[in-house]
Design an enzyme around this catalytic site. Structure first.
Site, short mmCIF file in Angstrom:
data_model
loop_
_atom_site.label_atom_id
_atom_site.label_comp_id
_atom_site.label_asym_id
_atom_site.label_seq_id
_atom_site.Cartn_x
_atom_site.Cartn_y
_atom_site.Cartn_z
N GLN A 108 49.30 53.51 35.55
CA GLN A 108 48.14 53.51 36.44
C GLN A 108 48.37 52.47 37.55
OE1 GLN A 108 44.29 53.61 33.92
NE2 GLN A 108 45.93 52.98 32.56
N ASN A 109 49.46 51.73 37.43
CA ASN A 109 49.72 50.69 38.42
C ASN A 109 50.33 51.29 39.67
OD1 ASN A 109 48.84 49.05 36.40
ND2 ASN A 109 50.87 48.37 35.77
N VAL A 110 49.98 50.72 40.80
CA VAL A 110 50.47 51.25 42.07
C VAL A 110 51.54 50.33 42.66
CG1 VAL A 110 48.29 52.44 42.55
CG2 VAL A 110 48.61 50.10 43.39
N ASP A 111 51.96 49.31 41.87
CA ASP A 111 52.80 48.25 42.43
C ASP A 111 54.29 48.55 42.48
OD1 ASP A 111 53.56 47.87 39.70
OD2 ASP A 111 52.02 46.34 39.40
N HIS A 126 48.16 56.90 39.64
CA HIS A 126 47.24 56.47 40.69
C HIS A 126 47.94 56.22 42.02
CE1 HIS A 126 44.10 55.10 37.44
NE2 HIS A 126 44.14 56.41 37.61
N CYS A 154 48.63 58.43 62.37
CA CYS A 154 49.47 59.55 61.93
C CYS A 154 50.21 60.12 63.14
CB CYS A 154 48.57 60.61 61.31
SG CYS A 154 49.39 62.16 60.93
N CYS A 157 48.66 64.04 63.71
CA CYS A 157 47.30 64.35 64.17
C CYS A 157 46.58 63.13 64.75
CB CYS A 157 46.48 64.95 63.03
SG CYS A 157 45.93 63.71 61.83
N GLY A 194 48.27 47.26 28.08
CA GLY A 194 47.68 46.52 29.20
C GLY A 194 46.71 47.33 30.04
N ASN A 220 47.22 45.02 23.74
CA ASN A 220 46.24 44.48 24.68
C ASN A 220 45.82 43.10 24.18
OD1 ASN A 220 43.82 44.11 26.36
ND2 ASN A 220 44.07 46.29 26.81
P1 OAD Z 1 41.93 46.71 33.98
O1 OAD Z 1 41.85 45.51 34.88
O2 OAD Z 1 40.74 47.55 33.80
O3 OAD Z 1 42.38 46.25 32.52
C1 OAD Z 1 43.48 45.46 32.28
C2 OAD Z 1 43.63 45.39 30.78
O4 OAD Z 1 44.80 44.66 30.48
C3 OAD Z 1 42.48 44.69 30.05
O5 OAD Z 1 42.08 45.47 28.94
C4 OAD Z 1 43.08 43.34 29.61
O6 OAD Z 1 42.53 42.91 28.38
C5 OAD Z 1 44.53 43.71 29.47
N1 OAD Z 1 45.49 42.61 29.71
C6 OAD Z 1 45.43 41.66 30.67
N2 OAD Z 1 46.53 40.89 30.66
C7 OAD Z 1 47.32 41.38 29.65
C8 OAD Z 1 48.60 41.02 29.15
N3 OAD Z 1 49.30 40.02 29.68
N4 OAD Z 1 49.09 41.73 28.11
C9 OAD Z 1 48.40 42.77 27.58
N5 OAD Z 1 47.18 43.14 28.03
C10 OAD Z 1 46.65 42.48 29.04
O7 OAD Z 1 43.18 47.54 34.51
P2 OAD Z 1 43.57 49.05 34.23
O8 OAD Z 1 43.24 49.45 32.83
O9 OAD Z 1 44.95 49.21 34.69
O10 OAD Z 1 42.31 52.81 39.15
O11 OAD Z 1 42.62 49.80 35.21
C11 OAD Z 1 42.70 51.19 35.24
C12 OAD Z 1 42.35 51.67 36.59
O12 OAD Z 1 41.06 51.16 36.92
C13 OAD Z 1 43.23 51.15 37.73
O13 OAD Z 1 44.42 51.88 37.88
C14 OAD Z 1 42.33 51.38 38.89
C15 OAD Z 1 40.97 50.98 38.33
O14 OAD Z 1 39.94 51.76 38.66
C16 OAD Z 1 42.21 53.25 40.40
O15 OAD Z 1 42.32 52.50 41.35
C17 OAD Z 1 42.03 54.71 40.52
#
Ligand code: OAD
Length: 256
Positions: A108-111, A126, A154, A157, A194, A220
Site C-alpha cells: 500500500q506504500n507509494v514510496d 495505491h 500535461c 491537454c 505494518g 505489527n
Molecule cells: P497506517 O498509518 O494506517 O498504519 C500503520 C500501521 O503500522 C499501524 O498499525 C502501526 O501499528 C504499524 N506500525 C508502525 N510502525 C511499525 C513498525 N516499525 N513495525 C511494524 N508495524 C508498525 O498505514 P497503512 O496501514 O499503510 O491509502 O495505511 C493504509 C492506507 O491508508 C495507506 O496506503 C493510505 C491510507 O489511507 C491511501 O492513500 C489510499
C-alpha cells in the site's frame, strides 16, 4: 541481516509451516517504511502540515479546490522519501522473494522502497508517488518538475499533473486489484506487515486468504482489526520479524 542473534524466535509450529509453504502473499503498509523515516499515514504530520490531515489532502476534491497546496504536500512527502533508505524489513522481503519465487508482494506504500531494496515484481496497490498522471485526461505522464511549487501541465491537454497515487474515494488500479486478489485466493501463507488493516479493499485481501484457509500472520507493533483473525500475531517491529522469517526460510532451504 547482520544481527541474526538478536532476531526473535519464530514459534515452532509456524516455523514448520513457513518452511513448507510455497505460495506466499505479503501485504505491506506504512509501518514497514516507518523505520526508514517515512512517517506512517496516520502519524501526526510535522512542520507546516500539522494543521492538515492526510484525509483532507489526499482527495480529488482537495486537488480541485487547491491544486498548489496538495502538490506542495506531495513535494514535501517526496523530499522525505528521497532521503529515506530501504530498511532491514524491505531487504528481508527482497531476499524472501528470491527464496520463495511464488511470493506476491502487495504494497500500500507509494514510496518505492521495496523496489529500491531489490523486489522486482511489486504490486502497487495505491500507486507510486514518483509517477504522475493528468488530472483532466488521466494520461500517465512523467514530469521532470517533481519539486516545482505548482503542479506541472500535461503535454497533451494542458491539464494539471497530479501524483499517480490512489486518493481517498478512488478505485485501486484494476490490474493490481485483480492480481492481488487472485494471489490471496491461492496463497498458503498470507503475511500482513505494518498495516493498520483499516483501509479497503487492501484489508479485504486477508479475508480472501482466510476463506481459502491460508495461514494468516500479522506483524505489527499494535493490535489491528485483523489481529484476532490471524493464526499468528507477531507483535513488534517489522525490521525484526521480517528478517527473522527470512533467516528461518533460508536455513530450512539450506538444510533440506
Ligand atoms: P497506517 O498509518 O494506517 O498504519 C500503520 C500501521 O503500522 C499501524 O498499525 C502501526 O501499528 C504499524 N506500525 C508502525 N510502525 C511499525 C513498525 N516499525 N513495525 C511494524 N508495524 C508498525 O498505514 P497503512 O496501514 O499503510 O491509502 O495505511 C493504509 C492506507 O491508508 C495507506 O496506503 C493510505 C491510507 O489511507 C491511501 O492513500 C489510499
Amino acid at each position: 541481516m547482520s544481527n541474526l542473534s538478536k532476531l526473535p524466535d519464530i514459534p515452532n509450529i509456524l516455523a514448520a509451516k513457513l518452511a513448507a509453504a510455497n505460495r506466499w502473499v505479503v501485504v505491506t503498509g506504512s509501518g514497514v517504511s516507518a523505520e526508514s523515516g517515512v512517517p506512517t499515514f496516520r502519524d501526526a504530520q510535522t512542520g507546516i502540515w500539522t494543521k492538515h490531515s492526510p484525509e483532507d489532502l489526499a482527495t480529488s476534491q482537495a486537488f480541485e479546490a487547491n491544486p498548489a497546496l496538495v502538490w506542495k504536500w506531495y513535494v514535501w512527502r517526496r523530499e522525505l522519501i528521497k532521503k529515506a533508505q530501504p530498511n532491514a524489513a524491505h531487504r528481508a522481503l527482497a531476499t524472501l522473494a528470491q527464496l520463495k519465487p511464488n511470493l506476491s508482494l502487495v504494497t500500500q506504500n507509494v514510496d518505492g522502497l521495496h523496489q529500491r531494496a531489490g523486489n522486482e515484481n511489486v504490486i502497487e496497490f495505491h500507486g507510486n508517488i514518483w509517477h504522475e498522471k493528468c488530472f483532466s485526461c488521466d494520461r500517465h505522464s512523467t514530469s521532470l518538475e517533481k519539486y516545482s511549487e505548482q503542479p506541472p501541465r500535461c503535454e497533451i491537454c494542458n491539464g494539471l499533473l497530479r501524483p499517480n497515487v490512489v486518493w481517498f474515494g478512488e478505485a485501486i488500479p484494476e490490474e493490481a486489484l485483480a492480481s492481488a486478489s487472485l494471489a490471496a485466493a491461492q496463497s498458503d501463507v498470507f503475511l500482513s506487515a505494518g498495516t493498520s488493516s483499516l483501509v479497503y479493499p487492501a484489508a479485504g485481501l486477508a479475508e480472501i486468504a482466510l476463506q481459502n484457509k491460508a495461514t494468516i500472520i500479522e506483524i505489527n507493533t499494535n493490535a489491528t482489526p485483523l489481529t484476532t483473525k490471524t493464526d499468528y500475531s507477531l507483535k513488534g517491529l517489522a525490521t525484526l520479524w521480517l528478517p527473522a522469517i527470512t533467516a528461518h526460510v533460508k536455513r530450512s532451504l539450506e538444510n533440506h
